[in-house]
Scaffold this active site. Structure first.
Site, PDB file in Angstrom:
ATOM      1  CE  LYS A  94      -3.793   2.525   1.128  1.00 32.34           C
ATOM      2  NZ  LYS A  94      -4.475   2.313   2.414  1.00 32.34           N
ATOM      3  CB  SER A  98       1.130   8.074  -1.343  1.00 25.01           C
ATOM      4  OG  SER A  98       0.517   9.213  -1.901  1.00 25.01           O
ATOM      5  CB  THR A 122      -2.480  11.860  -2.280  1.00 20.30           C
ATOM      6  OG1 THR A 122      -2.219  10.716  -3.097  1.00 20.30           O
ATOM      7  CG2 THR A 122      -3.624  12.651  -2.893  1.00 20.30           C
ATOM      8  CG  HIS A 163      -4.058   8.438   8.357  1.00 21.59           C
ATOM      9  ND1 HIS A 163      -4.467   7.959   7.140  1.00 21.59           N
ATOM     10  CD2 HIS A 163      -2.724   8.202   8.430  1.00 21.59           C
ATOM     11  CE1 HIS A 163      -3.427   7.442   6.504  1.00 21.59           C
ATOM     12  NE2 HIS A 163      -2.359   7.581   7.262  1.00 21.59           N
TER      13      HIS A 163
END
Length: 279
Positions: free
Chosen positions: A53, A55, A111, A155
């Site tokens: 995983k 960005s 991002t 987050h």
């Protein structure tokens, strides 16, 4: 098969079934938990697991060796990064007040950072001063304590920042959506191009569907890795970041990625890519 993702609730919720051998036909998966800034660099240096995983902002550096998997990632609306300042300081609500100031960001290959740079080009005359990269969970305390003038947060910080005595200056997601009409591409799942991507996509998609069909099954796993997050905040995190784009990127999702990376390349923030390499 080895996979790396963050301990954030959206990732542990999505990958719980895959990590626990609950997807029929899938091989055992060995999980490494790592912050996305770490996995971004692993991918760029061809280190770490075969599946990661990262960005979306890091994709231009890794597409030669890794393919984008169109499920399991994080895109959405109303879920963008936030620019925060201390409450009550002069100019707290005026982006121009950040000219020449010190601003914390969670990663230069995120991002969040790309959105911030694109927003800043329109809203901060002359641009910010020093950009300070630090782990995302350290940003709000640093801004609260006056060690930095502002912070770009991601987050669960969008739910908890008032408790730090901080206030919202700008929502990068709202700005992006109003400017483009597209969702925000945040976290991407990538895999080495040597892998059987069709099978991997199927396993990840079924893991997403299992999570939705059995929301209580992953609860202990999610909270165990949620960094002392309350159950309510963890659930809000899942509700915000796990959506239909997690099941299938789709044309709107691809359009969002192409818009972000295309704009960023034109600003010189990322290397230009052949958009066909995304598919």
């Amino acid at each position: 098969m080895k996979i790396a993702y963050s301990p954030c609730p959206n990732d542990t919720f999505v990958f719980h079934a895959l990590a626990h051998g609950l997807i029929e036909g899938a091989p055992p998966f060995e999980v490494t938990f790592a912050d996305i800034d770490v996995t971004n660099h692993w991918a760029a240096e061809l280190q770490g697991p075969e599946v990661l995983k990262i960005s979306y902002a890091a994709l231009p550096w890794v597409l030669k060796d890794y393919a984008l998997i169109p499920c399991g990632g994080a895109l959405g609306r109303g879920c963008g990064p936030l620019v925060l300042t201390r409450s009550g300081i002069e100019g707290a609500g005026d982006p121009a007040s950040l000219a020449g100031k010190r601003i914390a960001v969670p990663s230069e290959r995120s991002t969040a950072y790309l959105l911030f740079r694109l927003w800043a080009a329109q809203n901060i005359p002359g641009g910010p001063g020093e950009i300070v990269v630090m782990p995302f969970h350290e940003i709000m305390p640093a801004v609260r304590d006056g060690r930095l003038d502002a912070g770009l947060v991601i987050h669960e910080a969008r739910f908890t920042y008032p408790s730090y005595g901080l206030e919202l200056m700008a929502d990068m997601g709202s700005w992006w959506e109003s400017d483009t009409g597209l969702p925000i591409p945040l976290g991407a799942i990538i895999a080495r191009r040597s892998l059987d991507r069709s099978s991997l996509e199927d396993w990840i998609r079924r893991s997403v569907e299992y999570a939705w069909a059995n929301p209580e099954a992953s609860r202990d796993y999610v909270l165990k890795h949620a960094q002392e997050m309350s159950p309510d905040v963890a659930q809000a995190h899942i509700d915000l970041y796990v959506n239909e784009f997690t099941r299938e990127l789709g044309e709107d999702g691809y359009a969002a990625v192409e818009a972000l990376l295309g704009r960023a390349a034109r600003e010189g923030l990322v290397p230009p890519i052949d958009m066909a390499d995304l598919r």
